[in-house]
Scaffold this motif. Structure first.
Motif, PDB file in Angstrom:
ATOM      1  N   ALA A 180      -3.719   8.105   6.662  1.00 31.43           N
ATOM      2  CA  ALA A 180      -4.549   8.400   5.492  1.00 31.43           C
ATOM      3  C   ALA A 180      -3.681   8.697   4.263  1.00 31.43           C
ATOM      4  CB  ALA A 180      -5.473   9.568   5.782  1.00 31.43           C
ATOM      5  N   ALA A 181      -2.571   9.391   4.466  1.00 30.60           N
ATOM      6  CA  ALA A 181      -1.679   9.712   3.352  1.00 30.60           C
ATOM      7  C   ALA A 181      -1.020   8.448   2.789  1.00 30.60           C
ATOM      8  CB  ALA A 181      -0.616  10.704   3.806  1.00 30.60           C
ATOM      9  N   ILE A 182      -0.623   7.555   3.670  1.00 36.59           N
ATOM     10  CA  ILE A 182      -0.001   6.295   3.222  1.00 36.59           C
ATOM     11  C   ILE A 182      -1.004   5.488   2.396  1.00 36.59           C
ATOM     12  CG2 ILE A 182       0.871   4.050   4.002  1.00 36.59           C
ATOM     13  CD1 ILE A 182       2.126   5.558   6.408  1.00 36.59           C
ATOM     14  N   ILE A 183      -2.212   5.352   2.931  1.00 35.96           N
ATOM     15  CA  ILE A 183      -3.233   4.558   2.238  1.00 35.96           C
ATOM     16  C   ILE A 183      -3.590   5.195   0.897  1.00 35.96           C
ATOM     17  CG2 ILE A 183      -5.642   3.791   2.343  1.00 35.96           C
ATOM     18  CD1 ILE A 183      -5.169   3.407   5.389  1.00 35.96           C
ATOM     19  N   TYR A 192      -2.504  -5.248  -6.305  1.00 32.10           N
ATOM     20  CA  TYR A 192      -2.022  -4.223  -5.380  1.00 32.10           C
ATOM     21  C   TYR A 192      -3.189  -3.597  -4.622  1.00 32.10           C
ATOM     22  CZ  TYR A 192       2.968  -3.799  -6.491  1.00 32.10           C
ATOM     23  OH  TYR A 192       4.307  -4.000  -6.599  1.00 32.10           O
ATOM     24  N   LEU A 193      -4.285  -3.322  -5.326  1.00 33.90           N
ATOM     25  CA  LEU A 193      -5.463  -2.761  -4.649  1.00 33.90           C
ATOM     26  C   LEU A 193      -5.982  -3.715  -3.579  1.00 33.90           C
ATOM     27  CD1 LEU A 193      -7.575  -1.014  -7.425  1.00 33.90           C
ATOM     28  CD2 LEU A 193      -6.570   0.030  -5.418  1.00 33.90           C
ATOM     29  N   GLU A 194      -6.020  -5.002  -3.875  1.00 32.42           N
ATOM     30  CA  GLU A 194      -6.442  -5.992  -2.887  1.00 32.42           C
ATOM     31  C   GLU A 194      -5.512  -5.967  -1.675  1.00 32.42           C
ATOM     32  OE1 GLU A 194      -8.827  -8.559  -2.566  1.00 32.42           O
ATOM     33  OE2 GLU A 194      -9.907  -7.599  -4.205  1.00 32.42           O
ATOM     34  N   VAL A 246      -7.653  -2.582   6.191  1.00 31.75           N
ATOM     35  CA  VAL A 246      -8.637  -3.235   7.063  1.00 31.75           C
ATOM     36  C   VAL A 246      -7.952  -3.785   8.311  1.00 31.75           C
ATOM     37  CG1 VAL A 246     -10.152  -5.257   7.229  1.00 31.75           C
ATOM     38  CG2 VAL A 246     -10.301  -3.752   5.253  1.00 31.75           C
ATOM     39  N   ASP A 247      -6.815  -4.433   8.139  1.00 33.72           N
ATOM     40  CA  ASP A 247      -6.088  -4.983   9.283  1.00 33.72           C
ATOM     41  C   ASP A 247      -5.655  -3.880  10.244  1.00 33.72           C
ATOM     42  OD1 ASP A 247      -6.405  -7.501   8.286  1.00 33.72           O
ATOM     43  OD2 ASP A 247      -4.352  -7.681   7.520  1.00 33.72           O
ATOM     44  N   LYS A 265      -6.575  -1.476  15.594  1.00 32.83           N
ATOM     45  CA  LYS A 265      -6.555  -0.267  16.424  1.00 32.83           C
ATOM     46  C   LYS A 265      -7.961   0.165  16.804  1.00 32.83           C
ATOM     47  CE  LYS A 265      -2.175   1.526  15.648  1.00 32.83           C
ATOM     48  NZ  LYS A 265      -1.365   2.614  16.025  1.00 32.83           N
ATOM     49  N   GLN A 266      -8.811  -0.789  17.148  1.00 33.87           N
ATOM     50  CA  GLN A 266     -10.161  -0.425  17.557  1.00 33.87           C
ATOM     51  C   GLN A 266     -10.097   0.276  18.901  1.00 33.87           C
ATOM     52  OE1 GLN A 266     -12.264  -4.091  17.522  1.00 33.87           O
ATOM     53  NE2 GLN A 266     -12.680  -4.006  15.341  1.00 33.87           N
TER      54      GLN A 266
END
Length: 184
Positions: free
Chosen positions: A121-124, A146-148, A155-156, A161-162
């Motif tokens: 979460a911190a990285i994102i 960059y946002l894209e 998302v990947d 990691k489902q």
């Protein structure tokens, strides 16, 4: 491009767009019956229609280049033809899209090496805030790309990691040994 209006109007505008496109390509011979472009000035309605067609054409080219650049930033496959068209129209946008693609790959590697959900979460959050800062302070195109890229990496990561389903598979309850025998 979406054209609203009556079917006759839509057909007329599409015909004019095709006519304009063919005349730009040089495959259409000038029709002097339609417009006499010699010394007579065109009516203002026709001049306005031509300006509108030019504006629509430029907007369509900009939309195509934006979509192609976003595909590159997300790491999606594009054809060499699309890449060459973007290079011809806007080489700076192509460079920025490639830079955003490298950023996406870097963020994906960092997410793969993350040890906890809070680190992910911190990285994102850090990468998205950096992209927003670039967008606000400097280069809107690079910030948007960059946002894209960061969004695609996120998302990947989460799709890769489902979690496994909570049910236990492979147990046949009919053949399972019973602990108690209820027969009397």
């Amino acid at each position: 491009m979406k054209i609203n209006g009556s079917p006759t109007y839509v057909k007329m505008v599409k015909g004019l767009i095709d006519h304009q496109k063919r005349s730009f390509e040089g495959t259409l011979k000038p029709n002097n019956k339609l417009f006499k472009e010699s010394s007579v000035e065109l009516p203002p309605e026709i001049q306005q229609m031509r300006r509108l067609l030019e504006d629509k054409k430029k907007a369509l080219e900009k939309l195509e280049t934006d979509q192609t650049a976003k595909k590159i930033a997300r790491g999606e496959m594009i054809t060499e033809e699309e890449r060459e068209k973007l290079r011809a129209i806007d080489p700076e946008k192509l460079r920025k899209a490639d830079e955003a693609n490298e950023k996406r790959a870097s963020v994906s590697r960092r997410l793969a090496n993350a040890k906890s959900k809070t680190e992910v979460a911190a990285i994102i959050a850090g990468e998205k805030s950096m992209a927003l800062m670039i967008y606000d302070k400097g280069d809107q195109v690079l910030g948007e790309l960059y946002l894209e890229a960061v969004g695609k990496a996120e998302v990947d990561y989460y799709q890769g990691k489902q979690s496994k389903p909570a049910t236990i598979r492979g147990i046949d309850y009919a053949k399972r040994e019973r602990l108690f025998d209820m027969r009397l």
